[in-house]
Design an enzyme around this catalytic site. Structure first.
Site, PDB file in Angstrom:
ATOM      1  N   PHE A   1      14.363  27.520 -11.601  1.00  0.00           N
ATOM      2  CA  PHE A   1      15.506  26.521 -11.336  1.00  0.00           C
ATOM      3  C   PHE A   1      16.859  27.241 -11.179  1.00  0.00           C
ATOM      4  O   PHE A   1      17.653  26.718 -10.628  1.00  0.00           O
ATOM      5  CB  PHE A   1      15.354  25.370 -12.283  1.00  0.00           C
ATOM      6  CG  PHE A   1      16.273  25.862 -13.541  1.00  0.00           C
ATOM      7  CD1 PHE A   1      17.658  25.548 -13.740  1.00  0.00           C
ATOM      8  CD2 PHE A   1      15.519  26.204 -14.743  1.00  0.00           C
ATOM      9  CE1 PHE A   1      18.332  26.030 -14.535  1.00  0.00           C
ATOM     10  CE2 PHE A   1      16.339  26.478 -15.847  1.00  0.00           C
ATOM     11  CZ  PHE A   1      17.587  26.433 -15.708  1.00  0.00           C
TER      12      PHE A   1
ATOM     13  N   LYS B   1       6.442  28.808  -3.624  1.00  0.00           N
ATOM     14  CA  LYS B   1       6.529  27.575  -4.473  1.00  0.00           C
ATOM     15  C   LYS B   1       7.768  27.823  -5.102  1.00  0.00           C
ATOM     16  O   LYS B   1       7.787  28.418  -6.296  1.00  0.00           O
ATOM     17  CB  LYS B   1       5.166  27.887  -5.652  1.00  0.00           C
ATOM     18  CG  LYS B   1       4.719  26.392  -6.086  1.00  0.00           C
ATOM     19  CD  LYS B   1       5.528  25.590  -6.905  1.00  0.00           C
ATOM     20  CE  LYS B   1       5.761  25.906  -8.304  1.00  0.00           C
ATOM     21  NZ  LYS B   1       6.893  25.474  -8.835  1.00  0.00           N
TER      22      LYS B   1
ATOM     23  N   GLU C   1      10.037  23.015  -8.941  1.00  0.00           N
ATOM     24  CA  GLU C   1      10.165  21.627  -8.788  1.00  0.00           C
ATOM     25  C   GLU C   1      11.558  21.028  -9.094  1.00  0.00           C
ATOM     26  O   GLU C   1      11.813  19.887  -8.817  1.00  0.00           O
ATOM     27  CB  GLU C   1       8.893  20.652  -9.398  1.00  0.00           C
ATOM     28  CG  GLU C   1       9.124  20.901 -11.022  1.00  0.00           C
ATOM     29  CD  GLU C   1       8.373  22.174 -11.445  1.00  0.00           C
ATOM     30  OE1 GLU C   1       8.551  23.097 -10.642  1.00  0.00           O
ATOM     31  OE2 GLU C   1       7.705  22.002 -12.600  1.00  0.00           O
TER      32      GLU C   1
ATOM     33  N   SER D   1      10.344  31.963 -16.936  1.00  0.00           N
ATOM     34  CA  SER D   1      10.102  32.143 -18.526  1.00  0.00           C
ATOM     35  C   SER D   1       9.363  33.215 -18.895  1.00  0.00           C
ATOM     36  O   SER D   1       7.976  33.454 -18.050  1.00  0.00           O
ATOM     37  CB  SER D   1      10.010  30.986 -19.237  1.00  0.00           C
ATOM     38  OG  SER D   1       8.585  30.498 -18.949  1.00  0.00           O
TER      39      SER D   1
ATOM     40  N   CYS E   1      19.247  34.989 -16.463  1.00  0.00           N
ATOM     41  CA  CYS E   1      18.537  36.213 -16.980  1.00  0.00           C
ATOM     42  C   CYS E   1      19.391  37.092 -17.395  1.00  0.00           C
ATOM     43  O   CYS E   1      18.993  37.973 -18.182  1.00  0.00           O
ATOM     44  CB  CYS E   1      17.405  36.418 -16.219  1.00  0.00           C
ATOM     45  SG  CYS E   1      17.912  37.327 -14.836  1.00  0.00           S
TER      46      CYS E   1
ATOM     47  N   GLU F   1      15.599  33.267 -26.513  1.00  0.00           N
ATOM     48  CA  GLU F   1      16.496  32.972 -25.136  1.00  0.00           C
ATOM     49  C   GLU F   1      16.701  31.656 -25.363  1.00  0.00           C
ATOM     50  O   GLU F   1      16.069  30.634 -25.431  1.00  0.00           O
ATOM     51  CB  GLU F   1      15.645  33.009 -23.920  1.00  0.00           C
ATOM     52  CG  GLU F   1      16.303  32.989 -22.741  1.00  0.00           C
ATOM     53  CD  GLU F   1      15.438  33.104 -21.457  1.00  0.00           C
ATOM     54  OE1 GLU F   1      14.512  32.533 -21.330  1.00  0.00           O
ATOM     55  OE2 GLU F   1      16.151  33.701 -20.591  1.00  0.00           O
TER      56      GLU F   1
END
Ligand code: NAD
Length: 511
Positions: A174, A198, A201, A251, A306, A401
């Site tokens: 995302f 892909k 979402e 992740s 990240c 994280e």
């Protein structure tokens, strides 16, 4: 002239930085992108896309199923023989066009990213520029991939070429809805592959815009498809016999699953995961630029990247730098310097880390939990700058994280201790050192266990063509996602060794 400059500066100071306007809009149902147009999913299930600025639905996408994926794969397979054999100059021409389309539509795309992701519009623009660098790199592939050829023995020549693999896929997170797809698409497509994306979402809108831009850039229908959805599609991609390679960014937990599942079936996979990056701060570091660097790295994109360094490891007395950091951080404005958190769930997860650190005894230098939301965006998921001092290296906020605007400061006595804290962390995306000593900078850059190192730079993202990728549990698979490493990931090397019979006058046999 000097007077004019003075008034210009005064005007800028008076104006101050203002929050860009984020307009609420509901985009309705967003279909999949198949064969160059929007196509209804075979599945009737829908996923709600919510803007973190408003806590309100801005679109829905389909929870696509395996039949949608199969359709995309069939379409991609049908054009692969044409696309893979088309000369690379024509394939790269699409990237030249895409570059100018991105430039032309920078405003439209950045507003879309801001709306579904929660970034500021400025942040979103910066991320598009980073993605555009990969597009620019792809335009240079006709020159870079001219292959190698040499006479390796008397009368024998070896030629090496980079061949496309086939139908390939990308699964993206995302936090950079346009930039991360742009790490993958330009190189994969220009080297002759057909690509299925892909997107997350949570932030699917800009991926579909990129599909429209690629069509406008002249990409033949069927070379690029977007399938919306979540876990079913990710598993479908990993298991699909006709998808030859998969790149994943997200992740570490899911990266590891996608990597194992895809490679178990013989697929090529490169899966980039999460991070816990450290900035080692030495007392000789420049006061002002270090404070700014620490803040920008830990709080940019609201810590949801990240490359965010969420741990500052101070060596000996760095109090003046921390005081300057707090001063600067107190001027940070929500909505101007930093956007929202992606979702209510993420907001709760992050605040839990802060609550826990507080209970364990951290000194809270700045607490973002009750930050004042910007006017007109009161329903958004706002979390302010949070700085925790005297954190112990074994606390969850120092180890895991958090993916939010939280900086943990660990105090150490020596460079060795600081290095050990960095090395002991299981991730390895990036690390940075702030110092004016060349010797210390060299020691840290040689010994940090991370793929991307910053010297007096808190977000050491390598500019293209230097490739992007971490180490350890920040990545499963070999190589990096961009640059020449990306080319190797998306291609097979073909070596042709040739010997032709020698004859004095070869044409004579025809007479
Ligand atoms: P995520 O792992 O939740 O999602 C990434 C993708 O995996 C999405 O497309 C999602 O639909 C899919 N997915 C989610 N759960 C799944 C499941 N159970 N099975 C199969 N697929 C699943 O990541 P996110 O929250 O979207 O993004 C944030 C993470 O991405 C952070 O950990 C961040 O560090 C990482 N990230 C890494 C890099 C990098 O270059 N290393 C870059 C950007 C983001």
């Amino acid at each position: 002239m000097k007077v004019l400059k003075f008034f210009q500066m005064l005007l800028l100071m008076l104006k101050g930085k203002k929050m860009g306007k984020i307009n609420f809009k509901n985009y309705g149902h967003q279909k999949n992108w198949i064969s160059g147009s929007y196509v209804d999913s075979i599945s009737t299930k829908k996923i709600s896309v919510v803007s973190p600025y408003f806590d309100k639905e801005i679109a829905t996408v389909s929870e696509s199923n395996i039949n949608d994926l199969n359709l995309a794969v069939e379409k991609s397979k049908s054009i692969f023989p044409y696309w893979s054999k088309l000369n690379i100059r024509d394939r790269a021409e699409v990237m030249f066009q895409l570059k100018s389309i991105l430039e032309k539509n920078m405003e439209e795309l950045s507003c879309l990213i801001a709306l579904d992701n929660g970034k500021t519009v400025e942040d979103a623009k910066g991320s598009i520029l980073r993605g555009k660098e990969v597009v620019e790199f792809a335009t240079s592939l006709p020159s870079l991939l001219n292959g190698d050829s040499s006479q390796v023995a008397d009368g024998i020549t070896c030629t090496l070429s980079y061949e496309p693999i086939g139908v390939v896929a990308g699964i993206t997170p995302f936090n950079f809805p346009a930039m991360v797809p742009l790490w993958m698409i330009p190189i994969a497509i220009t080297t002759g592959n057909c690509f299925i994306l892909k997107p997350s979402e949570q932030t699917p809108l800009s991926a579909l815009k990129i599909a429209e831009y690629l069509k406008e850039a002249g990409l033949p229908d069927d070379v690029f498809q977007v399938i919306n959805g979540s876990r079913d599609i990710v598993e479908g991609i990993s298991d699909h016999q006709d998808i030859e390679a998969v790149a994943f960014v997200g992740s570490s937990k899911i990266a590891k699953i996608v990597y194992s599942r895809s490679t178990a079936l013989g697929k090529r996979a490169l899966c980039l995961g999460g991070a816990k990056n450290h900035m080692i701060v030495v007392p000789d570091a420049d006061l002002y630029s270090t404070a700014k660097g620490l803040l920008a790295s830990s709080m940019g994109s609201a810590g949801q990247r990240c490359m965010a360094a969420s741990v500052a490891v101070g060596v000996a007395n760095i109090d003046p730098i921390i005081q300057q950091l707090v001063k600067e951080a107190n001027e940070f404005k929500l909505g101007v310097d930093m956007g929202t958190i992606i979702s209510k769930e993420a907001f709760d997860r992050i605040t839990k880390y802060i609550d826990e650190a507080e209970k364990m005894g951290a000194d809270i230098l700045i607490d973002g939990r009750n930050a004042m939301p910007p006017k007109d965006y009161e329903n958004g998921y706002w979390l302010g700058v949070t700085i925790l001092d005297n954190v112990s290296p074994d606390w969850p906020c120092a180890q895991e994280e958090i993916f939010g605007p939280v900086l943990s400061i660990i105090r150490t006595e020596s460079l060795e201790q600081a290095m050990k804290i960095e090395n002991d962390n299981t991730y390895g995306n990036a690390a940075a050192v702030f110092t004016t000593s060349g010797e210390i900078a060299k020691t840290i850059s040689e010994n940090a266990s991370a793929g991307m190192i910053g010297i007096n730079i808190g977000v050491p993202v390598p500019r293209e063509p230097y490739s992007f990728g971490g180490w350890n549990e920040s990545k499963y698979g070999h190589g990096d996602i961009t640059g020449k490493s990306g080319v190797h990931f998306w291609t097979n090397l073909k070596k042709v060794t040739a010997r032709w019979p020698e004859s004095e006058e070869p044409w004579k046999k025809y007479f």
